[in-house]
Design a protein around this motif. Structure first.
Motif, PDB file in Angstrom:
ATOM      1  N   HIS A  43     -35.357  -6.188  17.559  1.00  0.00           N
ATOM      2  CA  HIS A  43     -34.202  -5.804  18.377  1.00  0.00           C
ATOM      3  C   HIS A  43     -34.581  -6.043  19.826  1.00  0.00           C
ATOM      4  CE1 HIS A  43     -35.793  -1.693  19.640  1.00  0.00           C
ATOM      5  NE2 HIS A  43     -36.497  -1.895  18.551  1.00  0.00           N
ATOM      6  N   GLU A  44     -33.586  -6.016  20.698  1.00  0.00           N
ATOM      7  CA  GLU A  44     -33.826  -6.285  22.113  1.00  0.00           C
ATOM      8  C   GLU A  44     -33.331  -5.105  22.945  1.00  0.00           C
ATOM      9  OE1 GLU A  44     -33.715 -10.101  25.117  1.00  0.00           O
ATOM     10  OE2 GLU A  44     -32.139  -9.951  23.622  1.00  0.00           O
ATOM     11  N   CYS A 100     -28.794  -6.626  19.675  1.00  0.00           N
ATOM     12  CA  CYS A 100     -29.057  -7.923  19.031  1.00  0.00           C
ATOM     13  C   CYS A 100     -29.786  -8.863  20.002  1.00  0.00           C
ATOM     14  CB  CYS A 100     -27.748  -8.592  18.604  1.00  0.00           C
ATOM     15  SG  CYS A 100     -26.869  -7.724  17.312  1.00  0.00           S
ATOM     16  N   PRO A 101     -30.952  -9.380  19.601  1.00  0.00           N
ATOM     17  CA  PRO A 101     -31.665 -10.321  20.469  1.00  0.00           C
ATOM     18  C   PRO A 101     -30.783 -11.492  20.894  1.00  0.00           C
ATOM     19  CG  PRO A 101     -33.070  -9.637  18.671  1.00  0.00           C
ATOM     20  CD  PRO A 101     -31.712  -9.055  18.392  1.00  0.00           C
ATOM     21  N   TYR A 102     -30.952 -11.894  22.152  1.00  0.00           N
ATOM     22  CA  TYR A 102     -30.242 -13.005  22.795  1.00  0.00           C
ATOM     23  C   TYR A 102     -28.769 -12.685  23.068  1.00  0.00           C
ATOM     24  CZ  TYR A 102     -34.335 -15.745  21.311  1.00  0.00           C
ATOM     25  OH  TYR A 102     -35.607 -16.198  21.098  1.00  0.00           O
ATOM     26  N   VAL A 103     -28.090 -12.077  22.089  1.00  0.00           N
ATOM     27  CA  VAL A 103     -26.636 -11.937  22.162  1.00  0.00           C
ATOM     28  C   VAL A 103     -26.207 -10.932  23.232  1.00  0.00           C
ATOM     29  CG1 VAL A 103     -24.584 -11.202  20.872  1.00  0.00           C
ATOM     30  CG2 VAL A 103     -26.285 -12.665  19.772  1.00  0.00           C
ATOM     31  N   TYR A 125     -34.734  -6.208  10.904  1.00  0.00           N
ATOM     32  CA  TYR A 125     -33.807  -5.947  12.011  1.00  0.00           C
ATOM     33  C   TYR A 125     -33.557  -4.444  12.082  1.00  0.00           C
ATOM     34  CZ  TYR A 125     -32.616 -10.898  12.504  1.00  0.00           C
ATOM     35  OH  TYR A 125     -32.669 -12.248  12.737  1.00  0.00           O
ATOM     36  N   CYS A 136     -23.735  -2.817  17.197  1.00  0.00           N
ATOM     37  CA  CYS A 136     -23.889  -4.255  16.920  1.00  0.00           C
ATOM     38  C   CYS A 136     -22.915  -4.665  15.805  1.00  0.00           C
ATOM     39  CB  CYS A 136     -25.321  -4.567  16.500  1.00  0.00           C
ATOM     40  SG  CYS A 136     -26.545  -4.247  17.791  1.00  0.00           S
ATOM     41  N   GLU A 182     -22.112 -10.567  15.760  1.00  0.00           N
ATOM     42  CA  GLU A 182     -23.221 -10.579  16.728  1.00  0.00           C
ATOM     43  C   GLU A 182     -24.566 -10.627  15.997  1.00  0.00           C
ATOM     44  OE1 GLU A 182     -20.991  -7.953  20.229  1.00  0.00           O
ATOM     45  OE2 GLU A 182     -22.116  -6.931  18.654  1.00  0.00           O
ATOM     46  N   SER A 188     -27.223 -13.666  16.337  1.00  0.00           N
ATOM     47  CA  SER A 188     -28.596 -13.354  16.721  1.00  0.00           C
ATOM     48  C   SER A 188     -29.582 -13.926  15.705  1.00  0.00           C
ATOM     49  CB  SER A 188     -28.762 -11.834  16.815  1.00  0.00           C
ATOM     50  OG  SER A 188     -29.997 -11.495  17.370  1.00  0.00           O
TER      51      SER A 188
END
Length: 315
Positions: free
Chosen positions: A252-253, A262-265, A288, A294, A298, A302
């Motif tokens: 995760h981010e 969500c990573p990047y998103v 995840y 989320c 998304e 991700s």
């Protein structure tokens, strides 16, 4: 939704909206996941409808999160002294609860138990105050730095004592697991509060001390990003030193000091999370761990970004 293959998904995403375990798992399966991590809020009652799904092979269990299943006792919740209790009866109880989680993991064919091993205790949640000062004034402010140094002084002073007690507890659990013949990793997780254990170097020290045991590092990517931002350790630098100890990852981010996105998103940063792709690819257990906000599209985007970037990285 595309099949997510070896990737797993934590029930922390949707547990608050379900009372029936089967419905919770079906919703995760609809995202394309064949494996789940059963988090610490999953109850014995929920397992009555999940266990038949496991037995029929409808879902695989990658990991369970200690304490599992849920017990309603703040002494042993996810933010406690846990395996490091000074009180010997409480420490023994935390050892018994981890063994209980491992019994369930073994029964369900899981590869790992995720463990919050402990913390340096404070009279109140000093991390909450620190995060508020970070948001209001910034990391370099006198307000933040003053309280930070107070926290760090106590943490540094007491950390060796709690590391030792955590090691002793993990050794007891490991010996019990060996006698039972369980092949389950005990993943000590990087945490989300600055007074909690372990840091990356504390994890390295514990794993070194318990070489030959099933104790490994569970690298929670978002938590490590937050602790780096707060100033507890240099995440990217120390990651290079500990990556060989990693068994599992929580994917995760973070947005500043808010985690489980969500990573990047959600960060809209298409590059920084690339630092963690090698570790994700190498981990035996990839999970995840996302918050309820989320959305399925998304999560899908991700995952597409992570897997396509890993494929490109490997050529």
């Amino acid at each position: 939704m595309i099949d997510k293959g070896a990737y797993s998904f934590s029930t922390c995403w949707n547990i608050k909206k379900h009372s029936i375990g089967r419905e919770m798992i079906e919703e995760i399966k609809a995202l394309g996941f064949r494996n789940v991590e059963l988090n610490y809020n999953v109850t014995e009652e929920m397992m009555t409808t999940i266990e038949p799904m496991i037995e029929r092979g409808e879902i695989g269990i990658s990991s369970v999160h200690n304490v599992f299943p849920f017990i309603n006792d703040p002494d042993y919740d996810t933010d406690s002294v846990m395996l490091g209790f000074d009180d010997e009866e409480k420490r023994k109880r935390s050892v018994e609860l981890l063994i209980r989680s491992m019994e369930y993991a073994h029964r369900y064919g899981a590869k790992a138990v995720v463990v919050h091993p402990g913390e340096v205790p404070f009279a109140s949640n000093i991390d909450l105050d620190l995060k508020r000062l970070y948001r209001d004034y910034g990391r370099n402010s006198a307000e933040y730095q003053g309280l930070w140094h107070n926290m760090l002084e106590r943490r540094d002073q007491l950390s060796p004592r709690y590391v030792k007690r955590i090691q002793d507890s993990l050794e007891e659990v490991s010996e019990h697991a060996a006698k039972q013949g369980w092949n389950i990793a005990i993943g000590i997780e990087t945490r989300s509060r600055s007074y909690q254990m372990p840091t990356l170097m504390e994890a390295k020290s514990i794993c070194d001390h318990l070489q030959g045991s099933p104790v490994r590092l569970w690298y929670d990517i978002g938590h490590a990003m937050m602790m780096d931002r707060m100033g507890l350790y240099d995440n990217l630098k120390e990651l290079q030193e500990v990556k060989r100890y990693i068994y599992g990852v929580h994917i995760h981010e973070t947005l500043e000091l808010s985690d489980h996105w969500c990573p990047y998103v959600h960060s809209k940063d298409l590059h920084f999370f690339d630092h963690f792709l090698e570790v994700i690819d190498a981990a035996a257990c990839k999970v995840y761990e996302l918050k309820a906000l989320c959305q399925p599209d998304e999560i899908e985007e991700s995952h597409r970004l992570i897997t396509s970037k890993i494929a490109a990285m490997k050529g």
